[in-house]
Design a protein around this motif. Structure first.
Motif, short mmCIF file in Angstrom:
data_model
loop_
_atom_site.label_atom_id
_atom_site.label_comp_id
_atom_site.label_asym_id
_atom_site.label_seq_id
_atom_site.Cartn_x
_atom_site.Cartn_y
_atom_site.Cartn_z
N UNK A 1 2.13 2.00 -3.35
CA UNK A 1 1.02 2.49 -4.15
C UNK A 1 0.73 3.95 -3.82
N UNK A 2 0.77 4.22 -2.53
CA UNK A 2 0.48 5.58 -2.07
C UNK A 2 1.50 6.56 -2.63
N UNK B 1 0.83 -1.20 0.00
CA UNK B 1 0.00 0.00 0.00
C UNK B 1 0.86 1.24 0.00
N UNK B 2 1.93 1.16 0.76
CA UNK B 2 2.82 2.30 0.88
C UNK B 2 3.39 2.67 -0.48
#
Lengths: 133, 133
Positions: free
Chosen positions: B84-85, B81-82
């Motif tokens: 992606x963020x 997620x990181x």
DNA sequence: ATGCAACTTCAAGTCAACTTGAGGTCAAGG
DNA sequence: CCTTGACCTCAAGTTGACTTGAAGTTGCAT
């Protein structure tokens, strides 16, 4: 062109069919593309990465062929991304906490339960979207 | 149950078929669910929001039925997620700049062109994933 | 007794962005 | 001359998470 752009031949044909790119003729069986198509492909990739669908991207090319990109649309997409980022950030923090959480079961961890509630609320009736990553 | 959880009846049946939830019997035609299913649905929603597929989520429920969630997996997802963020943040900043950019055409704006190059590189051979939002 | 809304099953459809397969064509190299 | 391999077309398949449709059953209220 497939080699030059990193986009597979089948994808190029697919894009051509969708009128996202155009070939300028044939030499025997091979399609001929002019070099501007490389820019266009880059633009398509960019649009995808930003979360636009191919159909939306198609609209960004005016009938003329030059990119005609609506700045308001860009700003709107930026806002959309921003919301998504905030959501994902919250999720990431929650996950990290859950990963490190010492509670015996995740169900006993208040942070985890808070996440759960948020998820239950957030998706009750929420629309779903797909984004290319 | 559909009303209580905010999940449509067809989805509940779909989840049951996928063995994500289980009904405890019938009263006439109506399925009976025990209240724990609500937690399970919340857990499913959470998993989805975090980017897990239904199949991955199914694995989080051990044969016993209680959530058995691997902390390493959570950490891995958090890292994912990181990344992606960060990508989305860069994209958002680029979009915002492009939206405000005074250049006559986007193609004349250096920031925009930088984004283009990044997109062209980033997607050449990149895998794609879908995440629920 | 009967109407009807709300459920049931099962198969098939939807969406996006491609990919795969079958069957065919072509140009150049050996 | 003939093989090879890169291309061609067109239709159909893939994935994930559901939804929709058709045809049938049920419980409750009138």
């Amino acid at each position: 062109m497939a080699r030059r752009s990193g986009v597979s031949a089948s994808t190029l044909r697919f894009y051509e069919e969708k009128r996202l790119i155009a070939s300028t003729g044939r030499r025997g069986l091979h399609r001929l593309f002019d070099p501007g198509v490389l820019d266009r492909l880059a633009l398509i990739a960019l649009g995808q990465a930003a979360g636009f669908s191919l159909d939306e991207i198609a609209l960004m090319f005016g009938p003329g062929g030059r990119p005609r990109i609506d700045r308001l649309m860009l700003a709107a997409k930026a806002d959309e991304l921003d919301a998504k980022i905030r959501k994902l950030s919250a999720m990431r923090d929650g996950l990290r906490h859950a990963a490190a959480c010492p509670a015996r079961s995740h169900m006993e961890c208040p942070t985890f339960r808070r996440l759960l509630r948020a998820a239950a609320f957030g998706t009750a009736g929420a629309r779903r979207k797909k984004i290319a990553v």
